[in-house]
Design a protein around this motif. Structure first.
Motif, PDB file in Angstrom:
ATOM      1  N   PRO A  14       0.821  -1.210   0.000  1.00 55.80           N
ATOM      2  CA  PRO A  14       0.000   0.000   0.000  1.00 55.80           C
ATOM      3  C   PRO A  14       0.853   1.256   0.000  1.00 55.80           C
ATOM      4  CG  PRO A  14      -0.883  -1.597   1.526  1.00 55.80           C
ATOM      5  CD  PRO A  14       0.442  -2.146   1.064  1.00 55.80           C
ATOM      6  N   GLY A  15       0.431   2.222  -0.802  1.00 60.09           N
ATOM      7  CA  GLY A  15       1.191   3.444  -0.964  1.00 60.09           C
ATOM      8  C   GLY A  15       2.230   3.383  -2.054  1.00 60.09           C
ATOM      9  N   GLY A  16       2.453   2.215  -2.603  1.00 61.13           N
ATOM     10  CA  GLY A  16       3.440   2.045  -3.645  1.00 61.13           C
ATOM     11  C   GLY A  16       2.925   2.451  -5.012  1.00 61.13           C
ATOM     12  N   SER A  17       3.767   2.227  -6.014  1.00 59.08           N
ATOM     13  CA  SER A  17       3.466   2.637  -7.375  1.00 59.08           C
ATOM     14  C   SER A  17       3.751   1.518  -8.363  1.00 59.08           C
ATOM     15  CB  SER A  17       4.302   3.861  -7.769  1.00 59.08           C
ATOM     16  OG  SER A  17       4.011   4.982  -6.954  1.00 59.08           O
ATOM     17  N   LEU A  18       3.002   1.517  -9.437  1.00 58.15           N
ATOM     18  CA  LEU A  18       3.231   0.647 -10.578  1.00 58.15           C
ATOM     19  C   LEU A  18       2.919   1.417 -11.844  1.00 58.15           C
ATOM     20  CD1 LEU A  18       1.616  -2.760  -9.505  1.00 58.15           C
ATOM     21  CD2 LEU A  18       4.050  -2.348  -9.880  1.00 58.15           C
ATOM     22  N   ARG A  19       3.550   1.010 -12.929  1.00 58.83           N
ATOM     23  CA  ARG A  19       3.270   1.584 -14.237  1.00 58.83           C
ATOM     24  C   ARG A  19       2.873   0.458 -15.177  1.00 58.83           C
ATOM     25  NH1 ARG A  19       4.347   6.309 -17.142  1.00 58.83           N
ATOM     26  NH2 ARG A  19       4.806   6.035 -19.371  1.00 58.83           N
ATOM     27  N   TYR A  79      -0.387   3.877 -21.282  1.00 60.76           N
ATOM     28  CA  TYR A  79       0.187   3.594 -19.989  1.00 60.76           C
ATOM     29  C   TYR A  79      -0.763   4.014 -18.886  1.00 60.76           C
ATOM     30  CZ  TYR A  79       4.348   3.534 -22.932  1.00 60.76           C
ATOM     31  OH  TYR A  79       5.253   3.282 -23.936  1.00 60.76           O
ATOM     32  N   LEU A  80      -0.596   3.389 -17.762  1.00 60.97           N
ATOM     33  CA  LEU A  80      -1.320   3.785 -16.563  1.00 60.97           C
ATOM     34  C   LEU A  80      -0.334   3.847 -15.417  1.00 60.97           C
ATOM     35  CD1 LEU A  80      -4.176   4.477 -15.489  1.00 60.97           C
ATOM     36  CD2 LEU A  80      -4.306   2.100 -14.705  1.00 60.97           C
ATOM     37  N   GLN A  81       0.001   5.057 -15.027  1.00 57.56           N
ATOM     38  CA  GLN A  81       0.854   5.266 -13.864  1.00 57.56           C
ATOM     39  C   GLN A  81      -0.022   5.267 -12.631  1.00 57.56           C
ATOM     40  OE1 GLN A  81       4.305   5.619 -13.591  1.00 57.56           O
ATOM     41  NE2 GLN A  81       3.910   5.549 -11.392  1.00 57.56           N
ATOM     42  N   MET A  82       0.248   4.366 -11.713  1.00 61.97           N
ATOM     43  CA  MET A  82      -0.555   4.199 -10.524  1.00 61.97           C
ATOM     44  C   MET A  82       0.293   4.526  -9.310  1.00 61.97           C
ATOM     45  SD  MET A  82      -2.646   0.711 -11.467  1.00 61.97           S
ATOM     46  CE  MET A  82      -1.188  -0.300 -11.283  1.00 61.97           C
ATOM     47  N   ASP A  83      -0.099   5.558  -8.599  1.00 62.68           N
ATOM     48  CA  ASP A  83       0.588   5.985  -7.388  1.00 62.68           C
ATOM     49  C   ASP A  83      -0.368   5.900  -6.215  1.00 62.68           C
ATOM     50  OD1 ASP A  83       1.952   8.560  -9.439  1.00 62.68           O
ATOM     51  OD2 ASP A  83       3.023   6.759  -8.776  1.00 62.68           O
ATOM     52  N   GLY A  84       0.192   5.840  -5.042  1.00 60.31           N
ATOM     53  CA  GLY A  84      -0.631   5.769  -3.847  1.00 60.31           C
ATOM     54  C   GLY A  84      -1.589   4.590  -3.857  1.00 60.31           C
ATOM     55  N   LEU A  85      -1.088   3.445  -4.255  1.00 58.48           N
ATOM     56  CA  LEU A  85      -1.947   2.276  -4.412  1.00 58.48           C
ATOM     57  C   LEU A  85      -2.549   1.828  -3.087  1.00 58.48           C
ATOM     58  CD1 LEU A  85       0.168   0.394  -7.045  1.00 58.48           C
ATOM     59  CD2 LEU A  85      -2.245   1.021  -7.311  1.00 58.48           C
ATOM     60  N   LYS A  86      -3.780   1.365  -3.183  1.00 59.90           N
ATOM     61  CA  LYS A  86      -4.538   0.881  -2.042  1.00 59.90           C
ATOM     62  C   LYS A  86      -4.906  -0.582  -2.248  1.00 59.90           C
ATOM     63  CE  LYS A  86      -6.727   5.422  -1.549  1.00 59.90           C
ATOM     64  NZ  LYS A  86      -8.027   6.147  -1.515  1.00 59.90           N
ATOM     65  N   PRO A  87      -5.158  -1.313  -1.178  1.00 59.46           N
ATOM     66  CA  PRO A  87      -5.565  -2.712  -1.342  1.00 59.46           C
ATOM     67  C   PRO A  87      -6.786  -2.871  -2.242  1.00 59.46           C
ATOM     68  CG  PRO A  87      -4.959  -2.322   0.928  1.00 59.46           C
ATOM     69  CD  PRO A  87      -4.926  -0.982   0.245  1.00 59.46           C
ATOM     70  N   GLU A  88      -7.706  -1.925  -2.224  1.00 56.16           N
ATOM     71  CA  GLU A  88      -8.883  -2.012  -3.060  1.00 56.16           C
ATOM     72  C   GLU A  88      -8.599  -1.814  -4.540  1.00 56.16           C
ATOM     73  OE1 GLU A  88      -9.523   1.737  -0.435  1.00 56.16           O
ATOM     74  OE2 GLU A  88      -8.406  -0.152  -0.303  1.00 56.16           O
ATOM     75  N   VAL A 116      -2.578  -6.828 -10.710  1.00 55.89           N
ATOM     76  CA  VAL A 116      -2.062  -5.880  -9.731  1.00 55.89           C
ATOM     77  C   VAL A 116      -2.556  -6.312  -8.364  1.00 55.89           C
ATOM     78  CG1 VAL A 116      -2.130  -3.501  -8.901  1.00 55.89           C
ATOM     79  CG2 VAL A 116      -1.920  -3.970 -11.353  1.00 55.89           C
ATOM     80  N   THR A 117      -1.633  -6.552  -7.471  1.00 55.88           N
ATOM     81  CA  THR A 117      -1.973  -6.939  -6.115  1.00 55.88           C
ATOM     82  C   THR A 117      -1.334  -5.953  -5.149  1.00 55.88           C
ATOM     83  OG1 THR A 117      -2.068  -9.280  -6.733  1.00 55.88           O
ATOM     84  CG2 THR A 117      -1.901  -8.766  -4.387  1.00 55.88           C
ATOM     85  N   VAL A 118      -2.157  -5.323  -4.337  1.00 58.45           N
ATOM     86  CA  VAL A 118      -1.694  -4.350  -3.357  1.00 58.45           C
ATOM     87  C   VAL A 118      -1.937  -4.941  -1.979  1.00 58.45           C
ATOM     88  CG1 VAL A 118      -1.814  -1.987  -2.547  1.00 58.45           C
ATOM     89  CG2 VAL A 118      -2.321  -2.512  -4.946  1.00 58.45           C
ATOM     90  N   SER A 119      -0.868  -5.267  -1.305  1.00 55.06           N
ATOM     91  CA  SER A 119      -0.977  -5.945  -0.018  1.00 55.06           C
ATOM     92  C   SER A 119       0.267  -5.697   0.808  1.00 55.06           C
ATOM     93  CB  SER A 119      -1.163  -7.455  -0.219  1.00 55.06           C
ATOM     94  OG  SER A 119      -1.195  -8.142   1.019  1.00 55.06           O
ATOM     95  N   SER A 120       0.065  -5.595   2.101  1.00 57.19           N
ATOM     96  CA  SER A 120       1.182  -5.460   3.015  1.00 57.19           C
ATOM     97  C   SER A 120       1.674  -6.806   3.507  1.00 57.19           C
ATOM     98  CB  SER A 120       0.784  -4.596   4.220  1.00 57.19           C
ATOM     99  OG  SER A 120      -0.292  -5.177   4.931  1.00 57.19           O
TER     100      SER A 120
END
Length: 120
Positions: A14-19, A79-88, A116-120
């Motif tokens: 969570p809070g990370g980024s992917l492109r 492209y899709l820059q994804m910042d501030g990723l959340k688990p949802e 895309v998997t957002v998990s701690s």
């Protein structure tokens, strides 16, 4: 006859980024816009972001301010820059093409998507 191949997904905290990247081939220029969808397990796909050939962008409220859609120089990539990723945000992400901000009358076939998997 349009081929869309997504890549760039992965596991992120969570809070990370992917492109994410989408490579298009075929008669992609028959369409005036491209965009990204996502589909979480057990849920219908939802439209996340779109960009027209003129550069107009639209975002789902859930991702506005965190995600940025853009197109490559040759207009055959998106492209899709994804910042501030959340688990949802966890979902399989797909790109597609169509017309206007809602990708109306778009290409009917799905690619394999990218997870895309957002998990701690």
């Amino acid at each position: 006859q349009v081929q869309l191949v997504e890549s760039g997904g992965g596991l992120v905290q969570p809070g990370g980024s992917l492109r994410l990247s989408c490579a298009a081939s075929g008669s992609i220029f028959s369409f005036s816009a491209m965009g990204w969808y996502r589909q979480a397990p057990g849920k219908q796909r939802e439209l996340v972001a779109t960009i027209t050939n003129g550069g107009t962008t639209n975002y789902a409220d859930s991702v506005k301010g965190r995600f940025t859609i853009s197109r490559g120089n040759a207009k055959n990539t998106v492209y899709l820059q994804m910042d501030g990723l959340k688990p949802e945000d966890t979902a399989v992400y797909y790109c597609n093409a169509g017309f206007g901000s809602a990708l109306t009358s778009g290409y009917p076939n799905w690619g394999q998507g990218t997870q895309v998997t957002v998990s701690s």
